[in-house]
Design an enzyme around this catalytic site. Sequence first.
Site, PDB file in Angstrom:
ATOM      1  N   ASP A 123      -2.892   1.256  -2.988  1.00 48.39           N
ATOM      2  CA  ASP A 123      -2.643   2.710  -3.263  1.00 48.39           C
ATOM      3  C   ASP A 123      -1.789   2.696  -4.588  1.00 48.39           C
ATOM      4  O   ASP A 123      -2.358   2.509  -5.784  1.00 48.39           O
ATOM      5  CB  ASP A 123      -1.533   2.940  -1.875  1.00 48.39           C
ATOM      6  CG  ASP A 123      -1.062   4.103  -1.841  1.00 48.39           C
ATOM      7  OD1 ASP A 123      -1.816   5.223  -2.539  1.00 48.39           O
ATOM      8  OD2 ASP A 123       0.085   4.461  -1.345  1.00 48.39           O
ATOM      9  N   ASP A 178      -1.935   2.485   9.526  1.00 44.37           N
ATOM     10  CA  ASP A 178      -0.774   2.949  10.378  1.00 44.37           C
ATOM     11  C   ASP A 178      -0.236   4.361   9.948  1.00 44.37           C
ATOM     12  O   ASP A 178      -0.191   4.268   8.584  1.00 44.37           O
ATOM     13  CB  ASP A 178       0.188   2.274  11.075  1.00 44.37           C
ATOM     14  CG  ASP A 178       1.150   1.938   9.840  1.00 44.37           C
ATOM     15  OD1 ASP A 178       0.693   1.407   8.819  1.00 44.37           O
ATOM     16  OD2 ASP A 178       2.559   2.097  10.120  1.00 44.37           O
TER      17      ASP A 178
HETATM   18  P1  IMP Z   1       0.781  -0.203  -2.339  1.00 46.20           P
HETATM   19  O1  IMP Z   1       1.744  -1.105  -2.483  1.00 46.20           O
HETATM   20  O2  IMP Z   1       1.211   1.404  -2.754  1.00 46.20           O
HETATM   21  O3  IMP Z   1      -0.649  -0.287  -3.007  1.00 46.20           O
HETATM   22  O4  IMP Z   1       0.564   0.213  -0.899  1.00 46.20           O
HETATM   23  C1  IMP Z   1       0.032  -0.791  -0.118  1.00 46.20           C
HETATM   24  C2  IMP Z   1       0.169  -0.592   1.297  1.00 46.20           C
HETATM   25  O5  IMP Z   1       0.738   0.690   1.634  1.00 46.20           O
HETATM   26  C3  IMP Z   1      -0.898  -0.722   2.207  1.00 46.20           C
HETATM   27  O6  IMP Z   1      -1.231  -2.005   2.455  1.00 46.20           O
HETATM   28  C4  IMP Z   1      -0.807   0.151   3.192  1.00 46.20           C
HETATM   29  O7  IMP Z   1       0.053  -0.778   4.365  1.00 46.20           O
HETATM   30  C5  IMP Z   1       0.195   1.403   3.076  1.00 46.20           C
HETATM   31  N1  IMP Z   1      -0.706   2.430   2.634  1.00 46.20           N
HETATM   32  C6  IMP Z   1      -0.730   3.132   1.545  1.00 46.20           C
HETATM   33  N2  IMP Z   1      -1.542   4.108   1.773  1.00 46.20           N
HETATM   34  C7  IMP Z   1      -1.802   4.300   3.023  1.00 46.20           C
HETATM   35  C8  IMP Z   1      -2.308   5.126   3.847  1.00 46.20           C
HETATM   36  O8  IMP Z   1      -3.171   6.172   3.590  1.00 46.20           O
HETATM   37  N3  IMP Z   1      -2.456   4.977   4.968  1.00 46.20           N
HETATM   38  C9  IMP Z   1      -1.820   4.096   5.781  1.00 46.20           C
HETATM   39  N4  IMP Z   1      -1.168   3.116   4.921  1.00 46.20           N
HETATM   40  C10 IMP Z   1      -1.163   3.160   3.737  1.00 46.20           C
END
Ligand code: IMP
Length: 192
Positions: free
Chosen positions: A116, A172
């Site tokens: 994300d 989730d």
């Molecule tokens: P990042 O550090 O922002 O890249 O986020 C990573 C984590 O955020 C992922 O491993 C997910 O656990 C959570 N996450 C990000 N987007 C979503 C989503 O749309 N649904 C559920 N979990 C999300």
Amino acid sequence: MIDGVWGDTVCMVTTTSQGLQVLYTRQQIAARVTEMGAQITRDLDGEKLVMIGVLRGAAFFLSDLSRAIQVDATFDFVAATSYGKGRRSSGAVKLIKDLDEPIEGKNVLVVEDILDTGLTLCYLRKIFLQHQPKSLRIATLLDKPSRRIEKIEADYVGFSIPNHFVIGYGMDYAERYRNLPDICLMSPENSE
Ligand code: IMP
Ligand code: MG
């Protein structure tokens, strides 16, 4: 279209019995995971692999992907938090479960449910590289490139999606919905 069911009999699912809109069906997920496994197998060229799953979201993906990879593979798991109980990220990443086994000199594949902002994988990659693995690659089932804050790309991406909050197949909302077999869109009505 027909309402979704929890069994294997209906293929043209667009909404589940809970009224959730399906983004990727279990069949589409399975087909893509098989392709990813074949690609990873080719790239490894017979070398051994350590798969590191990022808890808890990547549990189902690692389970399915590992069975689509035809090399000698072992597992390890880490847990990191960057999200609170809802949709909003706190920005800070914290390791709450470290590796159990050494990865020095090993081929490592980090397995994540969704890339994300990139904060989590950037942080994990930095930590893992300090252990001096032979190689380090990243497999993510979903990628939301429009949300990126840190400059990081996965080596293997299942599906690239727009900025939607998704649930199911391990993912989730406040710890709910992980056991949905399909990947669904989170709607405001379901966030109570
Ligand atoms: P990042 O550090 O922002 O890249 O986020 C990573 C984590 O955020 C992922 O491993 C997910 O656990 C959570 N996450 C990000 N987007 C979503 C989503 O749309 N649904 C559920 N979990 C999300
Ligand atoms: Mg996660």
